[in-house]
Scaffold this motif. Structure first.
Motif, mmCIF file in Angstrom:
data_model
loop_
_atom_site.group_PDB
_atom_site.id
_atom_site.type_symbol
_atom_site.label_atom_id
_atom_site.label_comp_id
_atom_site.label_asym_id
_atom_site.label_seq_id
_atom_site.Cartn_x
_atom_site.Cartn_y
_atom_site.Cartn_z
ATOM 1 N N VAL A 4 15.849 67.615 -1.823
ATOM 2 C CA VAL A 4 15.942 66.451 -1.959
ATOM 3 C C VAL A 4 16.839 65.566 -0.846
ATOM 4 O O VAL A 4 18.002 65.966 -0.824
ATOM 5 C CB VAL A 4 16.419 65.786 -3.139
ATOM 6 C CG1 VAL A 4 16.025 64.235 -3.455
ATOM 7 C CG2 VAL A 4 15.546 66.484 -4.406
ATOM 8 N N LEU A 5 16.161 64.990 0.055
ATOM 9 C CA LEU A 5 16.870 64.027 1.036
ATOM 10 C C LEU A 5 17.133 62.729 0.304
ATOM 11 O O LEU A 5 16.359 61.826 -0.103
ATOM 12 C CB LEU A 5 15.849 63.718 2.089
ATOM 13 C CG LEU A 5 16.715 62.972 3.185
ATOM 14 C CD1 LEU A 5 17.915 63.371 3.908
ATOM 15 C CD2 LEU A 5 15.743 62.667 4.620
ATOM 16 N N VAL A 6 18.398 62.564 0.165
ATOM 17 C CA VAL A 6 18.729 61.237 -0.577
ATOM 18 C C VAL A 6 19.307 60.237 0.741
ATOM 19 O O VAL A 6 20.193 60.526 1.495
ATOM 20 C CB VAL A 6 20.090 61.421 -1.439
ATOM 21 C CG1 VAL A 6 20.551 59.981 -1.858
ATOM 22 C CG2 VAL A 6 19.735 62.268 -2.537
ATOM 23 N N VAL A 7 18.926 59.024 0.638
ATOM 24 C CA VAL A 7 19.176 58.078 1.933
ATOM 25 C C VAL A 7 19.799 56.484 1.208
ATOM 26 O O VAL A 7 19.062 56.192 0.584
ATOM 27 C CB VAL A 7 17.910 57.630 2.619
ATOM 28 C CG1 VAL A 7 18.400 56.833 3.871
ATOM 29 C CG2 VAL A 7 17.279 59.011 3.065
ATOM 30 N N ARG A 14 25.627 57.594 -3.191
ATOM 31 C CA ARG A 14 25.335 59.200 -2.625
ATOM 32 C C ARG A 14 26.111 60.118 -3.100
ATOM 33 O O ARG A 14 25.392 61.244 -3.680
ATOM 34 C CB ARG A 14 25.638 59.227 -1.093
ATOM 35 C CG ARG A 14 24.788 58.228 -0.389
ATOM 36 C CD ARG A 14 24.973 58.787 1.167
ATOM 37 N NE ARG A 14 26.335 58.878 1.718
ATOM 38 C CZ ARG A 14 26.820 57.585 2.228
ATOM 39 N NH1 ARG A 14 26.355 56.357 2.361
ATOM 40 N NH2 ARG A 14 28.055 57.721 2.762
ATOM 41 N N VAL A 15 27.291 59.849 -3.417
ATOM 42 C CA VAL A 15 28.007 61.105 -4.148
ATOM 43 C C VAL A 15 27.452 61.380 -5.749
ATOM 44 O O VAL A 15 27.541 62.396 -6.052
ATOM 45 C CB VAL A 15 29.551 60.524 -4.224
ATOM 46 C CG1 VAL A 15 30.703 61.579 -5.089
ATOM 47 C CG2 VAL A 15 30.051 60.759 -2.934
ATOM 48 N N ALA A 16 27.329 60.169 -6.301
ATOM 49 C CA ALA A 16 26.814 60.259 -7.798
ATOM 50 C C ALA A 16 25.600 61.177 -7.685
ATOM 51 O O ALA A 16 25.304 61.800 -8.647
ATOM 52 C CB ALA A 16 26.702 59.090 -8.206
ATOM 53 N N LEU A 17 24.553 60.490 -6.848
ATOM 54 C CA LEU A 17 23.158 61.076 -6.792
ATOM 55 C C LEU A 17 23.285 62.708 -6.358
ATOM 56 O O LEU A 17 22.498 63.556 -6.977
ATOM 57 C CB LEU A 17 22.465 60.467 -5.720
ATOM 58 C CG LEU A 17 21.763 59.120 -6.160
ATOM 59 C CD1 LEU A 17 21.117 58.344 -5.015
ATOM 60 C CD2 LEU A 17 20.874 59.450 -7.423
ATOM 61 N N SER A 31 22.227 61.188 3.410
ATOM 62 C CA SER A 31 22.102 60.519 4.580
ATOM 63 C C SER A 31 22.687 59.037 4.464
ATOM 64 O O SER A 31 22.267 58.508 3.532
ATOM 65 C CB SER A 31 20.775 60.554 5.235
ATOM 66 O OG SER A 31 20.636 59.696 6.323
ATOM 67 N N LYS A 32 23.296 58.397 5.292
ATOM 68 C CA LYS A 32 23.970 57.157 4.969
ATOM 69 C C LYS A 32 23.007 56.117 5.505
ATOM 70 O O LYS A 32 23.350 54.906 5.077
ATOM 71 C CB LYS A 32 25.362 57.158 5.928
ATOM 72 C CG LYS A 32 25.373 57.214 7.280
ATOM 73 C CD LYS A 32 26.728 56.902 8.016
ATOM 74 C CE LYS A 32 26.555 57.119 9.390
ATOM 75 N NZ LYS A 32 26.101 58.319 9.923
ATOM 76 N N ASP A 33 22.093 56.361 6.370
ATOM 77 C CA ASP A 33 21.117 55.205 6.775
ATOM 78 C C ASP A 33 19.805 55.922 7.141
ATOM 79 O O ASP A 33 19.650 57.313 7.464
ATOM 80 C CB ASP A 33 21.540 54.634 7.703
ATOM 81 C CG ASP A 33 21.948 55.448 9.176
ATOM 82 O OD1 ASP A 33 21.309 56.211 9.635
ATOM 83 O OD2 ASP A 33 23.069 55.287 9.668
ATOM 84 N N ALA A 34 18.909 55.094 7.135
ATOM 85 C CA ALA A 34 17.113 55.607 7.555
ATOM 86 C C ALA A 34 17.216 56.283 8.874
ATOM 87 O O ALA A 34 16.477 57.219 9.075
ATOM 88 C CB ALA A 34 16.304 54.262 7.420
ATOM 89 N N LYS A 35 17.918 55.674 9.930
ATOM 90 C CA LYS A 35 17.945 56.312 11.277
ATOM 91 C C LYS A 35 18.410 57.710 11.214
ATOM 92 O O LYS A 35 17.808 58.734 11.933
ATOM 93 C CB LYS A 35 18.601 55.335 12.291
ATOM 94 C CG LYS A 35 17.741 54.119 12.547
ATOM 95 C CD LYS A 35 18.278 53.270 13.671
ATOM 96 C CE LYS A 35 17.609 52.200 13.912
ATOM 97 N NZ LYS A 35 18.191 51.303 15.167
ATOM 98 N N MET A 55 18.959 48.564 2.947
ATOM 99 C CA MET A 55 19.894 49.327 3.895
ATOM 100 C C MET A 55 20.085 48.571 5.112
ATOM 101 O O MET A 55 19.082 47.954 5.664
ATOM 102 C CB MET A 55 19.401 50.753 3.943
ATOM 103 C CG MET A 55 19.420 51.591 2.798
ATOM 104 S SD MET A 55 18.904 53.355 3.200
ATOM 105 C CE MET A 55 17.170 53.094 3.636
ATOM 106 N N PRO A 56 21.133 48.429 5.769
ATOM 107 C CA PRO A 56 21.280 47.919 7.246
ATOM 108 C C PRO A 56 20.681 48.832 8.219
ATOM 109 O O PRO A 56 20.269 49.974 7.936
ATOM 110 C CB PRO A 56 22.818 48.001 7.443
ATOM 111 C CG PRO A 56 23.450 49.388 6.512
ATOM 112 C CD PRO A 56 22.535 49.269 5.350
ATOM 113 N N LYS A 57 20.365 48.483 9.359
ATOM 114 C CA LYS A 57 19.970 48.956 10.617
ATOM 115 C C LYS A 57 18.233 49.095 10.207
ATOM 116 O O LYS A 57 17.490 48.753 11.120
ATOM 117 C CB LYS A 57 20.280 50.318 10.824
ATOM 118 C CG LYS A 57 21.918 50.294 11.146
ATOM 119 C CD LYS A 57 22.348 51.712 11.497
ATOM 120 C CE LYS A 57 23.631 51.690 11.846
ATOM 121 N NZ LYS A 57 24.195 53.153 12.260
#
Length: 386
Positions: A4-7, A14-17, A31-35, A55-57
């Motif tokens: 599972v990719l968590v974004v 993120r840590v909880a998921l 991953s901390k952002d979509a890019k 999310m930013p960006k």
């Protein structure tokens, strides 16, 4: 093990998921952002994407569009806040499998992930593997009765007729409802399911029809109901026979007028929705006993389809077993080739009160327990066996 990719840009989330997913038996990648996530997707494949909406960006909507161009086969679940429900519903029209509202429980997350992965796994099996047993969107069937049902579903899908699916629990009513939606001209719209038996009666009306700000204590924001969320698509009223009589009257008006009235509102909202209902009861008897409105029954049963229980189509049991063995062997990374004759005999002789859902659970458990290449009678656990 499913990946599972968590974004999400929120590190705490993120840590909880990650902790929750690992506890549920999944392998998370964070991953901390979509890019950054898109770079990962170009190098690796995943079984599910779990992404925040804001999310930013690059926000979740743009990320979803990129994913559908890059790897459209991966199911996408959007995480969203209460105030972003309208946007979340729109993401389903863009190809998201579903969305989940913050804050959510572990059970809610587990259910939506299982549904997304299972639905996608079945679709890929159907698309990629030729088989003697016929398969349609989650149905594995060999009997003439089920072939007739699929034919009926295909015909009614091309219309906007209200469908009533009748069958015992576990026969696959929701799977058939989703199939009808998927091949209809509403397939690009949302599919919204309402479990009339699971939602408390005092909340069912607000869930279905929505409410305005200040309509009752705790209504701090306006909330669109399930009918509004399904506008342009399909709404499934699961186990409609559990709906209280006073709410049945309001539903009848929605069907007749094609409008909904939010609680606390003085004006109506037009909705364009295809309605599919299910019941595991003898609804005609419910009408005779005064437990279900006769006028509503005739409205929802324009096109009734009865799904027979598994005990009436036992010739399909061996094929369903093979299907589930292959599916769960892949899921649990096992090399199970089949089932021993003695174990198969036990399953053939069992009455299956829980129908296909029960059979699926039994085979999943057997695959987990199996230590060889073939499932044995010692791997089989049934409720009526000592």
């Amino acid at each position: 093990m499913y990946r599972v990719l968590v974004v999400d840009d929120d590190e705490q989330m993120r840590v909880a998921l990650r902790a929750t997913l690992e506890h549920l038996g999944y392998q998370p990648t964070l991953s901390k952002d979509a890019k950054e996530a898109l770079k990962l997707l170009k190098k690796h494949d995943y079984d599910l994407i779990l992404s925040d909406l804001k999310m930013p960006k690059m926000d979740g909507v743009e990320f979803l569009k990129e994913v559908k161009d890059l790897k459209p086969h991966i199911p996408f679940v959007m995480i969203t806040a209460f105030g972003d429900i309208k946007t979340a519903v729109e993401t389903m029209k863009l190809g998201a499998f579903d969305f989940i509202l913050k804050p959510f429980s572990q059970d809610a997350l587990k259910k939506i992930i299982e549904m997304a992965i299972s639905h996608t796994s079945i679709k890929q099996t159907i698309q990629n593997k030729p088989a003697t047993t016929k398969q349609k969107e989650g149905f594995v069937f060999k009997s003439k009765a089920m072939e007739n049902i699929i034919t009926l579903a295909q015909k009614v899908a091309q219309t906007d007729a209200t469908v009533l699916l009748i069958g015992e629990s576990g026969t696959g009513k929701e799977v058939l409802a989703r199939y009808i939606h998927s091949i209809s001209n509403r397939s690009k719209g949302s599919f919204v399911a309402v479990n009339c038996a699971a939602i408390p009666q005092n909340l069912l009306e607000s869930e279905m029809f929505g409410y305005e700000k200040g309509a009752f204590s705790g209504a701090t924001k306006a909330h669109p109901g399930k009918f509004e969320q399904a506008n342009g698509g399909t709404i499934l009223l699961d186990e409609i026979s559990e709906m209280p009589l006073e709410l049945q009257a309001k539903l009848l008006r929605v069907i007749q007028e094609k409008t909904v009235d939010r609680i606390g509102s003085t004006s109506s909202i037009k909705v364009d929705v295809r309605i599919i209902c299910t019941t595991n009861r003898n609804i005609e008897e419910e009408v005779k006993e005064g437990k279900f409105r006769e006028d509503l029954y005739y409205r929802i049963s324009v096109f009734p389809i009865r799904i027979p229980p598994l005990r009436e189509r036992k010739d399909e049991i061996p094929h369903l077993i093979d299907f589930f063995i292959e599916r769960f062997s892949a899921q649990f990374d096992k090399q199970i080739e089949g089932i021993e004759e003695e174990a198969l005999k036990i399953l053939n002789n069992y009455p299956w009160p829980g129908n296909i859902r029960e059979l699926q659970n039994v085979i999943e458990r057997a695959v987990v327990l199996c230590e060889g290449k073939y499932i044995t009678k010692d791997d089989i656990f049934l409720h009526n066996l000592g």
